[in-house]
Design a protein around this motif. Structure first.
Motif, PDB file in Angstrom:
ATOM      1  N   ALA A  26       0.942  -1.169   0.109  1.00 20.89           N
ATOM      2  CA  ALA A  26       0.169   0.044  -0.112  1.00 20.89           C
ATOM      3  C   ALA A  26       0.908   1.174   0.028  1.00 20.89           C
ATOM      4  O   ALA A  26       0.357   2.187  -0.352  1.00 20.89           O
ATOM      5  CB  ALA A  26      -0.977   0.106   1.231  1.00 20.89           C
ATOM      6  N   LEU A  27       2.110   1.126   0.287  1.00 27.04           N
ATOM      7  CA  LEU A  27       3.064   2.253   0.552  1.00 27.04           C
ATOM      8  C   LEU A  27       3.561   2.355  -0.804  1.00 27.04           C
ATOM      9  O   LEU A  27       4.380   3.506  -1.129  1.00 27.04           O
ATOM     10  CB  LEU A  27       4.067   2.121   1.615  1.00 27.04           C
ATOM     11  CG  LEU A  27       3.659   1.702   3.023  1.00 27.04           C
ATOM     12  CD1 LEU A  27       4.688   1.525   3.897  1.00 27.04           C
ATOM     13  CD2 LEU A  27       2.948   3.185   3.518  1.00 27.04           C
ATOM     14  N   GLY A  28       3.581   1.467  -1.774  1.00 32.76           N
ATOM     15  CA  GLY A  28       4.043   1.458  -3.154  1.00 32.76           C
ATOM     16  C   GLY A  28       4.827   0.290  -3.682  1.00 32.76           C
ATOM     17  O   GLY A  28       4.824  -0.784  -2.787  1.00 32.76           O
ATOM     18  N   GLU A  29       5.202   0.148  -4.622  1.00 33.54           N
ATOM     19  CA  GLU A  29       5.559  -0.885  -5.361  1.00 33.54           C
ATOM     20  C   GLU A  29       6.769  -1.411  -4.703  1.00 33.54           C
ATOM     21  O   GLU A  29       7.828  -0.567  -4.070  1.00 33.54           O
ATOM     22  CB  GLU A  29       6.227  -0.337  -6.932  1.00 33.54           C
ATOM     23  CG  GLU A  29       6.595  -1.602  -7.636  1.00 33.54           C
ATOM     24  CD  GLU A  29       6.961  -1.128  -9.128  1.00 33.54           C
ATOM     25  OE1 GLU A  29       6.306  -1.639 -10.026  1.00 33.54           O
ATOM     26  OE2 GLU A  29       8.051  -0.220  -9.440  1.00 33.54           O
ATOM     27  N   ARG A  30       7.093  -2.636  -4.582  1.00 32.99           N
ATOM     28  CA  ARG A  30       8.537  -3.332  -3.978  1.00 32.99           C
ATOM     29  C   ARG A  30       8.564  -4.597  -4.851  1.00 32.99           C
ATOM     30  O   ARG A  30       7.961  -5.064  -5.679  1.00 32.99           O
ATOM     31  CB  ARG A  30       7.896  -3.784  -2.536  1.00 32.99           C
ATOM     32  CG  ARG A  30       7.017  -2.855  -1.689  1.00 32.99           C
ATOM     33  CD  ARG A  30       8.441  -2.203  -0.992  1.00 32.99           C
ATOM     34  NE  ARG A  30       7.972  -1.227   0.125  1.00 32.99           N
ATOM     35  CZ  ARG A  30       7.593  -0.099  -0.031  1.00 32.99           C
ATOM     36  NH1 ARG A  30       7.640   0.519  -1.284  1.00 32.99           N
ATOM     37  NH2 ARG A  30       6.891   0.697   0.929  1.00 32.99           N
ATOM     38  N   THR A  31       9.984  -4.764  -4.801  1.00 34.86           N
ATOM     39  CA  THR A  31      10.586  -5.932  -5.424  1.00 34.86           C
ATOM     40  C   THR A  31      10.469  -7.118  -4.403  1.00 34.86           C
ATOM     41  O   THR A  31      10.256  -7.031  -3.227  1.00 34.86           O
ATOM     42  CB  THR A  31      12.020  -5.819  -5.653  1.00 34.86           C
ATOM     43  OG1 THR A  31      12.843  -5.625  -4.556  1.00 34.86           O
ATOM     44  CG2 THR A  31      12.338  -4.522  -6.416  1.00 34.86           C
ATOM     45  N   VAL A  32      10.512  -8.285  -4.842  1.00 35.28           N
ATOM     46  CA  VAL A  32      10.539  -9.483  -4.210  1.00 35.28           C
ATOM     47  C   VAL A  32      11.457  -9.465  -3.049  1.00 35.28           C
ATOM     48  O   VAL A  32      11.389  -9.709  -1.797  1.00 35.28           O
ATOM     49  CB  VAL A  32      10.278 -10.887  -4.982  1.00 35.28           C
ATOM     50  CG1 VAL A  32      10.411 -11.966  -3.936  1.00 35.28           C
ATOM     51  CG2 VAL A  32       9.225 -10.920  -5.949  1.00 35.28           C
ATOM     52  N   HIS A  33      12.641  -8.834  -3.591  1.00 38.17           N
ATOM     53  CA  HIS A  33      13.783  -9.150  -2.686  1.00 38.17           C
ATOM     54  C   HIS A  33      13.537  -8.003  -1.566  1.00 38.17           C
ATOM     55  O   HIS A  33      13.844  -8.086  -0.283  1.00 38.17           O
ATOM     56  CB  HIS A  33      14.985  -8.383  -3.315  1.00 38.17           C
ATOM     57  CG  HIS A  33      16.286  -8.213  -2.630  1.00 38.17           C
ATOM     58  ND1 HIS A  33      17.273  -9.310  -1.980  1.00 38.17           N
ATOM     59  CD2 HIS A  33      16.981  -7.384  -2.071  1.00 38.17           C
ATOM     60  CE1 HIS A  33      18.159  -8.791  -1.091  1.00 38.17           C
ATOM     61  NE2 HIS A  33      17.886  -7.682  -0.934  1.00 38.17           N
ATOM     62  N   GLU A  34      12.832  -6.894  -1.779  1.00 36.75           N
ATOM     63  CA  GLU A  34      12.483  -5.944  -0.651  1.00 36.75           C
ATOM     64  C   GLU A  34      11.372  -6.485   0.368  1.00 36.75           C
ATOM     65  O   GLU A  34      11.359  -6.378   1.582  1.00 36.75           O
ATOM     66  CB  GLU A  34      11.837  -4.561  -1.198  1.00 36.75           C
ATOM     67  CG  GLU A  34      13.093  -3.816  -2.003  1.00 36.75           C
ATOM     68  CD  GLU A  34      12.496  -2.630  -2.671  1.00 36.75           C
ATOM     69  OE1 GLU A  34      12.959  -1.611  -2.646  1.00 36.75           O
ATOM     70  OE2 GLU A  34      11.388  -2.734  -3.447  1.00 36.75           O
ATOM     71  N   LEU A  35      10.663  -7.253  -0.085  1.00 35.92           N
ATOM     72  CA  LEU A  35       9.751  -7.734   0.659  1.00 35.92           C
ATOM     73  C   LEU A  35       9.957  -9.162   1.474  1.00 35.92           C
ATOM     74  O   LEU A  35       9.676  -9.092   2.561  1.00 35.92           O
ATOM     75  CB  LEU A  35       8.216  -8.391  -0.249  1.00 35.92           C
ATOM     76  CG  LEU A  35       7.541  -7.413  -0.965  1.00 35.92           C
ATOM     77  CD1 LEU A  35       6.864  -8.113  -2.021  1.00 35.92           C
ATOM     78  CD2 LEU A  35       6.730  -6.632   0.237  1.00 35.92           C
ATOM     79  N   ALA A  38      11.656  -7.283   4.234  1.00 34.28           N
ATOM     80  CA  ALA A  38      10.831  -6.568   5.243  1.00 34.28           C
ATOM     81  C   ALA A  38      10.058  -7.561   6.218  1.00 34.28           C
ATOM     82  O   ALA A  38       9.715  -7.469   7.230  1.00 34.28           O
ATOM     83  CB  ALA A  38       9.755  -5.871   4.546  1.00 34.28           C
ATOM     84  N   PHE A  39      10.117  -8.812   5.751  1.00 32.46           N
ATOM     85  CA  PHE A  39       9.214 -10.032   6.443  1.00 32.46           C
ATOM     86  C   PHE A  39       9.891 -10.988   7.041  1.00 32.46           C
ATOM     87  O   PHE A  39       9.533 -11.994   7.651  1.00 32.46           O
ATOM     88  CB  PHE A  39       8.095 -10.575   5.755  1.00 32.46           C
ATOM     89  CG  PHE A  39       7.312  -9.545   5.574  1.00 32.46           C
ATOM     90  CD1 PHE A  39       6.093  -9.309   6.340  1.00 32.46           C
ATOM     91  CD2 PHE A  39       7.012  -8.860   4.422  1.00 32.46           C
ATOM     92  CE1 PHE A  39       5.191  -8.595   6.013  1.00 32.46           C
ATOM     93  CE2 PHE A  39       6.164  -7.818   3.994  1.00 32.46           C
ATOM     94  CZ  PHE A  39       5.099  -7.430   5.235  1.00 32.46           C
ATOM     95  N   ASP A  40      11.599 -11.040   6.976  1.00 33.57           N
ATOM     96  CA  ASP A  40      12.290 -11.960   7.597  1.00 33.57           C
ATOM     97  C   ASP A  40      11.889 -13.293   7.405  1.00 33.57           C
ATOM     98  O   ASP A  40      12.103 -14.111   8.249  1.00 33.57           O
ATOM     99  CB  ASP A  40      12.723 -11.472   8.918  1.00 33.57           C
ATOM    100  CG  ASP A  40      13.781 -12.217   9.664  1.00 33.57           C
ATOM    101  OD1 ASP A  40      14.783 -12.226   8.779  1.00 33.57           O
ATOM    102  OD2 ASP A  40      13.820 -12.606  10.731  1.00 33.57           O
ATOM    103  N   ALA A  45       9.249 -18.551   0.545  1.00 30.33           N
ATOM    104  CA  ALA A  45       8.000 -18.266   1.034  1.00 30.33           C
ATOM    105  C   ALA A  45       7.231 -16.868   0.804  1.00 30.33           C
ATOM    106  O   ALA A  45       6.022 -17.145   0.645  1.00 30.33           O
ATOM    107  CB  ALA A  45       8.313 -18.165   2.770  1.00 30.33           C
ATOM    108  N   VAL A  46       8.012 -16.018   0.478  1.00 28.73           N
ATOM    109  CA  VAL A  46       7.478 -15.017  -0.022  1.00 28.73           C
ATOM    110  C   VAL A  46       6.834 -15.336  -1.302  1.00 28.73           C
ATOM    111  O   VAL A  46       5.676 -14.638  -1.540  1.00 28.73           O
ATOM    112  CB  VAL A  46       8.505 -13.572  -0.186  1.00 28.73           C
ATOM    113  CG1 VAL A  46       7.955 -12.424  -0.809  1.00 28.73           C
ATOM    114  CG2 VAL A  46       8.913 -13.229   1.497  1.00 28.73           C
ATOM    115  N   SER A  47       7.442 -15.772  -2.312  1.00 28.39           N
ATOM    116  CA  SER A  47       7.099 -16.197  -3.577  1.00 28.39           C
ATOM    117  C   SER A  47       5.632 -17.069  -3.592  1.00 28.39           C
ATOM    118  O   SER A  47       4.701 -16.772  -4.176  1.00 28.39           O
ATOM    119  CB  SER A  47       8.135 -17.047  -4.302  1.00 28.39           C
ATOM    120  OG  SER A  47       8.932 -15.863  -4.437  1.00 28.39           O
TER     121      SER A  47
END
Length: 112
Positions: A26-35, A38-40, A45-47
């Motif tokens: 909601a704060l803006g576009e992110r890369t998968v790496h950034e996500l 951010a979630f450790d 798992a993010v994918s």
């Protein structure tokens, strides 16, 4: 919004990590790496979480070079919010009616 699509949306939203990913997007576009940072949690798992969100139509992914960029897909969220709004209106009206009845009962003298 059809029932199957709505099921996918609410199922996707049932997980705290996926809700967190959406809040981050909601704060803006992110890369998968950034996500991932951010979630450790691991990149796989993010994918997996992103696949669920993508299947529900809640995110859009775009490959640019070596990076995958992710954005929130607000149209689907807006449709789900519209569906929920109907029930918010329904319950608000019923609670207002119940409040009026209880207020009247409090105002009447006790018949005991």
């Amino acid at each position: 919004m059809d029932s199957k699509k709505l099921d996918l949306v609410f199922s996707a939203l049932s997980d705290a990590t996926r809700r967190g990913i959406l809040a981050n997007l909601a704060l803006g576009e992110r890369t998968v790496h950034e996500l991932t940072a951010a979630f450790d949690i691991s990149q796989p798992a993010v994918s997996r979480h992103l696949r669920v969100l993508d299947s529900a139509g809640l995110v859009k992914r775009e490959k640019r070079g070596r990076e995958t960029f992710v954005t929130a897909a607000t149209e689907t969220a807006a449709e789900a919010a519209h569906w929920l709004a109907h029930y918010v209106d329904f319950w608000t009206a019923h609670f207002d009616q119940m409040d009026a009845i209880l207020t009247k009962q409090k105002e009447r003298p006790d018949d005991r």
